[in-house]
Design a protein around this motif. Structure first.
Motif, PDB file in Angstrom:
ATOM      1  N   SER A   1      18.818   0.626   0.040  1.00 35.99           N
ATOM      2  CA  SER A   1      17.779   0.291  -0.929  1.00 35.99           C
ATOM      3  C   SER A   1      16.503  -0.111  -0.205  1.00 35.99           C
ATOM      4  N   VAL A   2      15.441   0.620  -0.470  1.00 34.86           N
ATOM      5  CA  VAL A   2      14.168   0.341   0.187  1.00 34.86           C
ATOM      6  C   VAL A   2      13.538  -0.927  -0.391  1.00 34.86           C
ATOM      7  N   ILE A   3      12.946  -1.715   0.491  1.00 31.94           N
ATOM      8  CA  ILE A   3      12.209  -2.919   0.114  1.00 31.94           C
ATOM      9  C   ILE A   3      10.781  -2.743   0.612  1.00 31.94           C
ATOM     10  N   ALA A   4       9.847  -2.517  -0.301  1.00 30.55           N
ATOM     11  CA  ALA A   4       8.452  -2.330   0.098  1.00 30.55           C
ATOM     12  C   ALA A   4       7.813  -3.679   0.399  1.00 30.55           C
ATOM     13  N   GLY A   5       6.973  -3.684   1.438  1.00 32.74           N
ATOM     14  CA  GLY A   5       6.257  -4.886   1.810  1.00 32.74           C
ATOM     15  C   GLY A   5       4.755  -4.716   1.647  1.00 32.74           C
ATOM     16  N   TYR A   6       4.019  -5.088   2.684  1.00 37.05           N
ATOM     17  CA  TYR A   6       2.559  -5.108   2.640  1.00 37.05           C
ATOM     18  C   TYR A   6       1.974  -4.505   3.899  1.00 37.05           C
ATOM     19  N   VAL A   7       0.728  -4.088   3.807  1.00 35.72           N
ATOM     20  CA  VAL A   7      -0.037  -3.746   4.995  1.00 35.72           C
ATOM     21  C   VAL A   7      -0.512  -5.061   5.601  1.00 35.72           C
ATOM     22  N   TYR A   8      -0.229  -5.250   6.888  1.00 34.84           N
ATOM     23  CA  TYR A   8      -0.568  -6.519   7.533  1.00 34.84           C
ATOM     24  C   TYR A   8      -2.070  -6.635   7.714  1.00 34.84           C
ATOM     25  N   ARG A   9      -2.648  -7.712   7.171  1.00 39.17           N
ATOM     26  CA  ARG A   9      -4.079  -7.972   7.290  1.00 39.17           C
ATOM     27  C   ARG A   9      -4.345  -9.395   7.779  1.00 39.17           C
ATOM     28  N   GLY A  10      -3.326 -10.030   8.358  1.00 38.53           N
ATOM     29  CA  GLY A  10      -3.514 -11.357   8.925  1.00 38.53           C
ATOM     30  C   GLY A  10      -4.230 -11.277  10.271  1.00 38.53           C
ATOM     31  N   ARG A  11      -4.382 -12.410  10.918  1.00 36.99           N
ATOM     32  CA  ARG A  11      -5.099 -12.478  12.197  1.00 36.99           C
ATOM     33  C   ARG A  11      -4.236 -12.955  13.360  1.00 36.99           C
ATOM     34  N   LYS A  12      -3.036 -13.423  13.059  1.00 37.02           N
ATOM     35  CA  LYS A  12      -2.218 -14.039  14.098  1.00 37.02           C
ATOM     36  C   LYS A  12      -1.428 -13.028  14.924  1.00 37.02           C
ATOM     37  N   ILE A  13      -1.314 -11.790  14.450  1.00 36.60           N
ATOM     38  CA  ILE A  13      -0.533 -10.764  15.178  1.00 36.60           C
ATOM     39  C   ILE A  13      -1.430  -9.536  15.328  1.00 36.60           C
ATOM     40  N   PRO A  14      -2.360  -9.531  16.267  1.00 30.95           N
ATOM     41  CA  PRO A  14      -3.364  -8.456  16.353  1.00 30.95           C
ATOM     42  C   PRO A  14      -2.781  -7.056  16.431  1.00 30.95           C
TER      43      PRO A  14
ATOM     44  N   LEU B   1      -0.273  -5.840  15.050  1.00 32.51           N
ATOM     45  CA  LEU B   1       0.329  -5.406  13.791  1.00 32.51           C
ATOM     46  C   LEU B   1      -0.720  -5.034  12.740  1.00 32.51           C
ATOM     47  N   GLN B   2      -1.995  -5.262  13.055  1.00 31.43           N
ATOM     48  CA  GLN B   2      -3.069  -4.988  12.104  1.00 31.43           C
ATOM     49  C   GLN B   2      -2.998  -3.564  11.562  1.00 31.43           C
ATOM     50  N   GLY B   3      -3.152  -3.426  10.228  1.00 33.48           N
ATOM     51  CA  GLY B   3      -3.222  -2.110   9.612  1.00 33.48           C
ATOM     52  C   GLY B   3      -1.901  -1.369   9.550  1.00 33.48           C
ATOM     53  N   GLN B   4      -0.780  -2.067   9.708  1.00 36.66           N
ATOM     54  CA  GLN B   4       0.529  -1.428   9.628  1.00 36.66           C
ATOM     55  C   GLN B   4       1.265  -1.893   8.369  1.00 36.66           C
ATOM     56  N   PHE B   5       1.944  -0.942   7.743  1.00 36.59           N
ATOM     57  CA  PHE B   5       2.705  -1.204   6.517  1.00 36.59           C
ATOM     58  C   PHE B   5       4.123  -1.589   6.894  1.00 36.59           C
ATOM     59  N   LEU B   6       4.583  -2.750   6.395  1.00 36.70           N
ATOM     60  CA  LEU B   6       5.944  -3.215   6.646  1.00 36.70           C
ATOM     61  C   LEU B   6       6.834  -2.884   5.461  1.00 36.70           C
ATOM     62  N   TYR B   7       8.020  -2.398   5.754  1.00 34.44           N
ATOM     63  CA  TYR B   7       9.032  -2.142   4.741  1.00 34.44           C
ATOM     64  C   TYR B   7      10.400  -2.268   5.390  1.00 34.44           C
ATOM     65  N   GLY B   8      11.448  -2.360   4.571  1.00 38.06           N
ATOM     66  CA  GLY B   8      12.782  -2.536   5.119  1.00 38.06           C
ATOM     67  C   GLY B   8      13.839  -1.993   4.199  1.00 38.06           C
ATOM     68  N   ASP B   9      15.102  -2.247   4.562  1.00 38.36           N
ATOM     69  CA  ASP B   9      16.238  -1.804   3.759  1.00 38.36           C
ATOM     70  C   ASP B   9      17.185  -2.971   3.538  1.00 38.36           C
ATOM     71  N   PHE B  10      17.616  -3.144   2.296  1.00 39.98           N
ATOM     72  CA  PHE B  10      18.448  -4.280   1.916  1.00 39.98           C
ATOM     73  C   PHE B  10      19.783  -4.305   2.656  1.00 39.98           C
ATOM     74  N   CYS B  11      20.496  -3.192   2.694  1.00 36.02           N
ATOM     75  CA  CYS B  11      21.824  -3.177   3.307  1.00 36.02           C
ATOM     76  C   CYS B  11      21.773  -3.079   4.824  1.00 36.02           C
ATOM     77  N   ALA B  12      20.955  -2.169   5.345  1.00 36.15           N
ATOM     78  CA  ALA B  12      20.885  -1.980   6.790  1.00 36.15           C
ATOM     79  C   ALA B  12      20.187  -3.152   7.471  1.00 36.15           C
TER      80      ALA B  12
ATOM     81  N   LYS C   1      10.680  -2.157   9.390  1.00 34.82           N
ATOM     82  CA  LYS C   1       9.858  -1.247  10.179  1.00 34.82           C
ATOM     83  C   LYS C   1       8.379  -1.482   9.878  1.00 34.82           C
ATOM     84  N   ALA C   2       7.550  -1.170  10.869  1.00 37.27           N
ATOM     85  CA  ALA C   2       6.097  -1.205  10.716  1.00 37.27           C
ATOM     86  C   ALA C   2       5.565   0.188  10.985  1.00 37.27           C
TER      87      ALA C   2
END
Length: 386
Positions: free
Chosen positions: A311-324, A326-337, A341-342
């Motif tokens: 089951s896919v879990i959609a996240g967000y495009v990273y726009r914070g400042r603390k992890i340079p 990771l900027q501009g990357q979309f995070l998503y994951g899987d519930f069971c596995a 990923k970014a």
């Protein structure tokens, strides 16, 4: 057809689990056992940097996350019925009212941009969906009223995500109504709210007793036989979606049926009306239903069941400042596995695994653009640089 299910803390949590035609594995079997998670504060190397998942709170089956204007606390919805803060306060308790089925309960939370009202998406004792509003001053939630009600023909595929878009309107995710394969054809039917993302104004001026109004520029306003609340359609179970805080782009995770998990995309400036394909197709492949309009391809697909995916879990495009890095990357994951990923938004095929959270149920985004991960086992993690 039947649901592949995973036993989680004594509750069969199938809101995220795809349907399959093969026999369901017994409880405790290895068929859908999540991989071990990164322990709190454990760093995970990515080749471009490191992420750290630091546990900051423990809750009861946390499934949704929100922040409020002018308020530094984090707000977390527990599937069992309570809206709680990161410092342990209970804001609203619906535990005596929500249904306790596999894919039911308290499923979503959002605050009005002003911070004056909060909204919860939940299923009642009969399994039907409510979007309910409370006035909220930061201490007490009062003036409860139902904004939207939707009957559910089956107990699964309830969606549940709520979010206010950059335009100030409330977006609501509803699954296709459940069972397997969308037997009622709801995903492609513009005459029902099921299988859709809705766009409404829950606080219109001079609403005259109406629970909400429909924005005049919604794509199906004036179209005979179509529900005017619909913003996008052709969705099976859009469990989580999120807006890019910088661009306004919309990223939608739609849980798959037999073969594919997918992430759908709507660019900022869209006039709405996108058809993401279900149940005429799953991922990019033909499924069974008849399409009702031109279909939009998913931007990310990955195979169901491979490596324990479910089951896919959609996240967000990273726009914070603390992890340079990771900027501009979309995070998503899987519930069971359990993997996260970014993917660079302009090179989505170059996704890299950046961590693991066991029973990942949702992501959250703070006021500052920093991200959080929720585990159905209880932990709320802050995602940090390693």
């Amino acid at each position: 057809m039947r649901d592949v299910r995973l036993v989680v803390s004594g509750l069969l949590f199938a809101a995220l689990i795809a349907c399959s035609a093969s026999p369901s594995p017994p409880a405790g079997s290895g068929g859908t056992t999540p991989v071990p998670s990164a322990s709190p504060s454990q760093a995970t190397s990515t080749g471009r940097g490191e992420l750290r998942f630091t546990e900051i709170a423990t809750l009861d089956k946390p499934v949704a996350f929100a922040v409020r204007e002018g308020d530094e606390r984090l707000y977390i919805a527990e599937q069992t019925g309570r809206l709680r803060t990161s410092d342990g306060d209970t804001v609203i308790d619906l535990s005596a009212e929500v249904s306790g089925g596999n894919e039911q309960g308290l499923l979503g939370v959002a605050f009005h941009p002003s911070g004056r009202w909060l909204y919860l998406d939940w299923t009642d004792a009969r399994g039907h969906t409510h979007v309910t509003e409370w006035a909220y001053d930061g201490t007490r939630a009062t003036g409860r009223r139902d904004v939207l009600f939707q009957e559910q023909p089956y107990p699964n595929h309830n969606g549940g995500q709520l979010a206010f878009g950059p335009d100030g309107y409330l977006y609501i995710a509803l699954g296709d109504g459940g069972s397997g394969g969308d037997p009622q054809g709801n995903g492609q039917d513009l005459g029902t709210l099921l299988g859709k993302i809705l766009r409404i104004d829950p606080r219109p001026d001079g609403q005259g007793g109406r629970p909400y109004t429909v924005p005049k520029d919604n794509p199906f306003v004036g179209k005979e036989g179509a529900k005017t609340e619909i913003w996008a359609y052709g969705l099976r179970n859009p469990w989580r979606f999120g807006f890019d805080r910088d661009t306004g782009d919309l990223w939608i995770g739609d849980v798959g049926q037999n073969a594919w998990e997918e992430v759908d995309y709507q660019p900022a400036g869209s006039e709405g009306g996108e058809n993401y394909g279900w149940n005429a197709r799953e991922g990019k492949e033909r499924h069974s239903g008849e399409k009702s309009g031109e279909m939009v391809d998913p931007v990310i697909t990955y195979p169901l069941h491979e490596g324990g995916n479910c089951s896919v879990i959609a996240g967000y495009v990273y726009r914070g400042r603390k992890i340079p890095w990771l900027q501009g990357q979309f995070l998503y994951g899987d519930f069971c596995a359990g993997w996260i990923k970014a993917a660079p938004v302009d090179e989505l095929d170059k996704a890299t695994e950046v961590g693991k959270v066991e029973q990942l149920s949702s992501f959250g985004e703070g006021h500052d653009g920093e991200l959080y991960a929720l585990s159905l086992q209880g932990p709320l993690y802050r995602i940090e640089s390693g």
